[in-house]
Scaffold this active site. Structure first.
Site, PDB file in Angstrom:
ATOM      1  N   CYS A   1       7.363  11.316   1.229  1.00 16.48           N
ATOM      2  CA  CYS A   1       7.995  11.590  -0.124  1.00 16.48           C
ATOM      3  C   CYS A   1       6.888  11.910  -1.112  1.00 16.48           C
ATOM      4  CB  CYS A   1       8.720  10.106  -0.502  1.00 16.48           C
ATOM      5  SG  CYS A   1      10.143   9.663   0.596  1.00 16.48           S
TER       6      CYS A   1
ATOM      7  N   CYS B   1       6.201  -8.621  -0.010  1.00 11.74           N
ATOM      8  CA  CYS B   1       6.390  -7.251   0.292  1.00 11.74           C
ATOM      9  C   CYS B   1       5.674  -6.821   1.416  1.00 11.74           C
ATOM     10  CB  CYS B   1       5.975  -6.494  -0.790  1.00 11.74           C
ATOM     11  SG  CYS B   1       6.448  -4.562  -0.687  1.00 11.74           S
TER      12      CYS B   1
ATOM     13  N   CYS C   1       3.448   6.768   7.161  1.00 12.83           N
ATOM     14  CA  CYS C   1       4.807   7.093   7.213  1.00 12.83           C
ATOM     15  C   CYS C   1       5.110   8.427   7.608  1.00 12.83           C
ATOM     16  CB  CYS C   1       5.544   6.697   5.870  1.00 12.83           C
ATOM     17  SG  CYS C   1       7.338   6.937   5.656  1.00 12.83           S
TER      18      CYS C   1
ATOM     19  N   CYS D   1       4.214  -0.824  -5.937  1.00 12.44           N
ATOM     20  CA  CYS D   1       5.164  -0.198  -5.134  1.00 12.44           C
ATOM     21  C   CYS D   1       4.599   1.350  -4.956  1.00 12.44           C
ATOM     22  CB  CYS D   1       6.514   0.322  -5.951  1.00 12.44           C
ATOM     23  SG  CYS D   1       7.483  -0.787  -5.737  1.00 12.44           S
TER      24      CYS D   1
ATOM     25  N   CYS E   1       4.647   9.278  -3.039  1.00 10.18           N
ATOM     26  CA  CYS E   1       4.143   7.825  -2.226  1.00 10.18           C
ATOM     27  C   CYS E   1       3.017   8.055  -1.750  1.00 10.18           C
ATOM     28  CB  CYS E   1       5.297   7.625  -1.400  1.00 10.18           C
ATOM     29  SG  CYS E   1       5.137   6.142  -0.370  1.00 10.18           S
TER      30      CYS E   1
ATOM     31  N   GLU F   1      -1.105  -3.117   4.496  1.00 11.59           N
ATOM     32  CA  GLU F   1      -0.933  -4.222   3.441  1.00 11.59           C
ATOM     33  C   GLU F   1       0.244  -4.891   3.184  1.00 11.59           C
ATOM     34  OE1 GLU F   1      -4.508  -2.036   0.500  1.00 11.59           O
ATOM     35  OE2 GLU F   1      -2.463  -1.232   0.348  1.00 11.59           O
TER      36      GLU F   1
END
Ligand code: SAH
Ligand code: SF4
Length: 362
Positions: free
Chosen positions: A115, A104, A111, A335, A118, A91
């Protein structure tokens, strides 16, 4: 396979042209056509010699990833779902503001770093994006928003993935963002965000020192180990030293410390005061990010009052603080909410919901 010109930074494109006996200014012309005017076909490049156009058509290609979703939120935030191959989509998000427009961009499908708060981390990891897939997000946005508008004034690598773990592809994409014959953004209008991959920070400093954001999220190692697991490998002492080294390459800059506000976890007065010790060691600003809820309900967003008070403690000590306005929430574009569609090779995704391509999210 024909060479995909979106994979080449300005220098590599010039080299390719030189290798086949074409003049350097031809490479510049092609660069401008692709990145400034958003050309997708060599036939559009009307000021190139016909022989060169024909040659490019047989030996090269301009292959961008495909848009498979396009959502606009009521606040104007726009999110594209971009298919990069049969199994993966990432995205990118455009955030219009009065005097600027920020895109962004994602750097990986998923990933590896996981974390705790996230959505990207929760879905696992599939692969690194190529330069074409990274710059292709800007190319797509630039075209979709109208190339004449020059709507994208800032780029942040804060989408899916950890850019410092994919610098081989990220750095050429950054060079295209900065090049006057491509997007012509100034170094300070391009920001790379990292959770603290120290060797990557040193490499970026040496090769392309754009603005740096560091996802801090905790004032001490005990808490940061839990929230940002890469801290176990590169603890705060090393991270702070890496920030200091980074600024030696860009002496008039500062580091933006991002700090996601998690109720009862990292948002106490004492934790704000603990941060002052870090702020004293690195020329920095703090950007407080209200936590955006993700599928796992482990965390909650700090109250507005708590965030205000936390900011005040830092500000009273002379630290510059901004609080991020949450944008694009109901299209899951805020975010940490970006999840795309990743064919997980790490098997972490079993814990989270993956949305198939084309499906509009609830
Ligand atoms: N991997 C890089 C860049 C992508 S994440 C990094 O971690 O810095 C961009 C920012 O969003 C980071 O600061 C990240 O910590 C933050 N973030 C992740 N999940 C979030 C969430 N659920 N709510 C608010 N911010 C989040
Ligand atoms: Fe990866 Fe950044 Fe998400 Fe951490 S916050 S899992 S490093 S994308």
């Amino acid at each position: 396979m024909r060479a995909n010109l979106l994979d080449l930074d300005p220098e590599a494109l010039a080299q390719q042209f030189a290798a086949v006996g074409e003049k350097p200014f031809r490479a510049t012309q092609v660069l401008r056509w692709i990145h400034q005017r958003g050309a997708a076909q060599f036939s559009e490049m009307t000021d190139l010699a016909k022989t060169l156009r024909v040659r490019l058509e047989t030996e090269a290609a301009i292959t961008a990833p495909t848009i498979v979703g396009d959502h606009v939120a009521s606040d104007g935030t726009r999110k594209w779902l971009i298919q990069i191959d049969g199994a993966n989509a990432v995205e990118s998000v455009f955030i219009p503001e009065t005097n600027r427009g920020t895109l962004c961009v994602s750097s990986q499908a998923g990933c590896t770093l996981d974390c705790a708060f996230c959505a990207t981390g929760k879905q696992g990891f599939n692969r690194n994006l190529s330069t074409a897939e990274i710059i292709g997000q800007l190319w797509i946005a630039h075209r979709a928003l109208g190339v004449e508008q020059r709507a994208v004034t800032n780029v942040v690598l804060m989408g899916m993935g950890e850019p410092m773990l994919n610098l081989d592809a990220v750095i050429p994409a950054l060079r295209l963002m900065l090049d006057d014959n491509a997007y012509g953004l100034s170094r300070r209008r391009v920001t790379v965000s990292t959770s603290g991959v120290v060797p990557g920070m040193d490499r970026l400093a040496a090769e392309c020192p754009v603005a740096l954001a560091v996802s801090l999220h905790a004032p001490n190692d005990a808490l940061r180990d839990r929230l940002v697991p890469i801290n176990r490998k590169y603890p705060l002492r090393e991270l702070i030293a890496a920030c200091q080294r980074y600024l030696l390459h860009a002496p008039r800059d500062f580091v933006t410390f991002e700090y996601v506000m998690l109720a009862g976890v990292n948002d106490a007065d004492a934790q704000a005061r603990e941060l002052l010790d870090i702020a004293a060691q690195v020329k920095c600003k703090f950007n407080l990010i209200p936590f955006n809820p993700i599928a796992s309900a482990e965390f909650a967003r700090s109250s507005a009052e708590r965030i205000r008070r936390f900011a005040e403690i830092l500000q009273r000590a002379g630290v510059t603080v901004t609080t991020r306005k949450t944008r694009g929430e109901h299209i899951d574009a805020a975010c940490g909410q970006l999840a795309g569609a990743v064919a997980d090779r790490t098997r972490r995704a079993a814990q989270s919901k993956i949305y198939p391509l084309h499906e509009v999210r609830p």
